[in-house]
Design a protein around this motif. Structure first.
Motif, mmCIF file in Angstrom:
data_model
loop_
_atom_site.group_PDB
_atom_site.id
_atom_site.type_symbol
_atom_site.label_atom_id
_atom_site.label_comp_id
_atom_site.label_asym_id
_atom_site.label_seq_id
_atom_site.Cartn_x
_atom_site.Cartn_y
_atom_site.Cartn_z
ATOM 1 N N MET A 260 0.824 -1.207 0.000
ATOM 2 C CA MET A 260 0.000 0.000 0.000
ATOM 3 C C MET A 260 0.861 1.261 0.000
ATOM 4 S SD MET A 260 -3.258 -0.893 2.431
ATOM 5 C CE MET A 260 -2.324 -1.502 3.834
ATOM 6 N N VAL A 261 1.910 1.253 0.812
ATOM 7 C CA VAL A 261 2.799 2.409 0.866
ATOM 8 C C VAL A 261 3.510 2.592 -0.466
ATOM 9 C CG1 VAL A 261 4.901 3.335 1.927
ATOM 10 C CG2 VAL A 261 3.098 2.370 3.370
ATOM 11 N N GLY A 262 3.993 1.479 -1.034
ATOM 12 C CA GLY A 262 4.668 1.569 -2.326
ATOM 13 C C GLY A 262 3.770 2.125 -3.408
ATOM 14 N N GLY A 263 2.531 1.649 -3.462
ATOM 15 C CA GLY A 263 1.594 2.162 -4.460
ATOM 16 C C GLY A 263 1.301 3.633 -4.268
ATOM 17 N N PHE A 264 1.166 4.048 -3.017
ATOM 18 C CA PHE A 264 0.908 5.461 -2.718
ATOM 19 C C PHE A 264 2.089 6.339 -3.122
ATOM 20 C CE2 PHE A 264 1.541 8.820 0.560
ATOM 21 C CZ PHE A 264 0.516 9.672 0.169
ATOM 22 N N LEU A 265 3.290 5.909 -2.776
ATOM 23 C CA LEU A 265 4.465 6.724 -3.093
ATOM 24 C C LEU A 265 4.760 6.747 -4.588
ATOM 25 C CD1 LEU A 265 6.893 5.691 -0.197
ATOM 26 C CD2 LEU A 265 5.430 7.721 -0.326
#
Length: 280
Positions: A260-265
């Motif tokens: 989720m963090v990777g997709g957001f960043l």
């Protein structure tokens, strides 16, 4: 120093010799730990983020390998220290991931040094002490250095700290930080331009209502079907506490968080300004 994608060093910033590590290559991301923690305590979050990014993991005032100095520990000062570190490293802008105390530091970094922050991930943190659970407020005054005797937290500190005997001072300074009421202006949070992901466990030290309130201040909460999506995101992790019992804390959910963090960043930063979305 180690190899090109794993370095460690100290930076002279604001009277500190601040310890930092750099892992991986790619776009820069600053990783900010919680109270009493070290870089190593971030668990799988650090190597997971470093698979695709240049992670700058720091140890804040009085923590780990960064020796304490004669001043209180405050969110504002720690944010200024991180800003000075980024300038020392020649990093013009970075994403920031902060957990707990580090999440508060990340918020203050975005408020006080907005030009340095590209995107924010704020995990288990609040912009006011009222955002914390009542049970936490009741427990904090009872904290003493003796409570940590023989604990993994004390052992980790003594293993790497330049002055292992300073642990009681760290406890007292962090206790003062935690029991001193604070409330940063909601308008300061609303003015943060960096897209933000708010992360909270459903049994966290931060009240769920506060996480939603902060999400709304950062532009979230409207009906996406009609209004579209905001630049910010809200993540509530099920069956997740702040830190204990072991295996149930926010940082233990790396398997959920990293995608989720990777997709957001990785998502493009939304345009801002009067012409954004106008086709101009």
């Amino acid at each position: 120093m180690k190899n090109a994608d794993h370095q460690a060093g100290y930076a002279p910033v604001n009277g500190l010799e601040m310890y930092y590590e750099i892992h991986g290559t790619g776009e820069p991301l600053v990783l900010l730990h919680g109270a009493y923690m070290t870089v190593d305590a971030m668990g799988e979050i650090l190597p997971g983020l470093a698979e695709t990014r240049r992670v700058i993991a720091v140890e804040l005032q009085g923590h780990g390998r960064t020796a304490d100095v004669d001043r209180p520990i405050t969110y504002e000062q720690m944010a200024d220290d991180v800003a000075a570190l980024l300038r020392h490293l020649g990093t013009e802008k970075a994403d920031v991931f902060g957990f707990s105390m580090g999440g508060g530091v990340a918020l203050q970094l975005a408020i006080r040094h907005p030009g340095l922050v590209r995107k924010l991930v704020i995990a288990s943190a609040s912009y006011t002490s009222e955002g914390m659970q009542p049970g936490l407020h009741e427990m904090l005054p009872s904290i003493t250095p003796e409570m940590f005797a023989g604990s993994p937290i004390e052992a980790a500190y003594k293993e790497v700290a330049p002055n292992p005997g300073d642990f009681p001072t760290l406890v007292e300074k962090l206790k003062r930080l935690d029991i001193t009421p604070f409330s940063w202006p909601a308008e300061d949070v609303r003015r943060i331009e960096a897209p933000a992901m708010i992360v909270v466990g459903d049994a966290d030290a931060i009240r769920l209502e506060h996480a939603v309130e902060m999400f709304r201040l950062l532009g979230g909460g409207a009906m996406g079907d009609l209004a579209g999506f905001s630049k910010s995101r809200l993540v509530v992790l099920p069956g997740t506490a702040h830190f204990v019992p072991p295996g149930s804390g926010v940082l233990d959910r790396a398997g959920w968080l990293l995608p989720m963090v990777g997709g957001f960043l990785d998502a493009p930063v939304p345009e801002t300004g009067p012409d954004a979305g106008s086709g101009a």
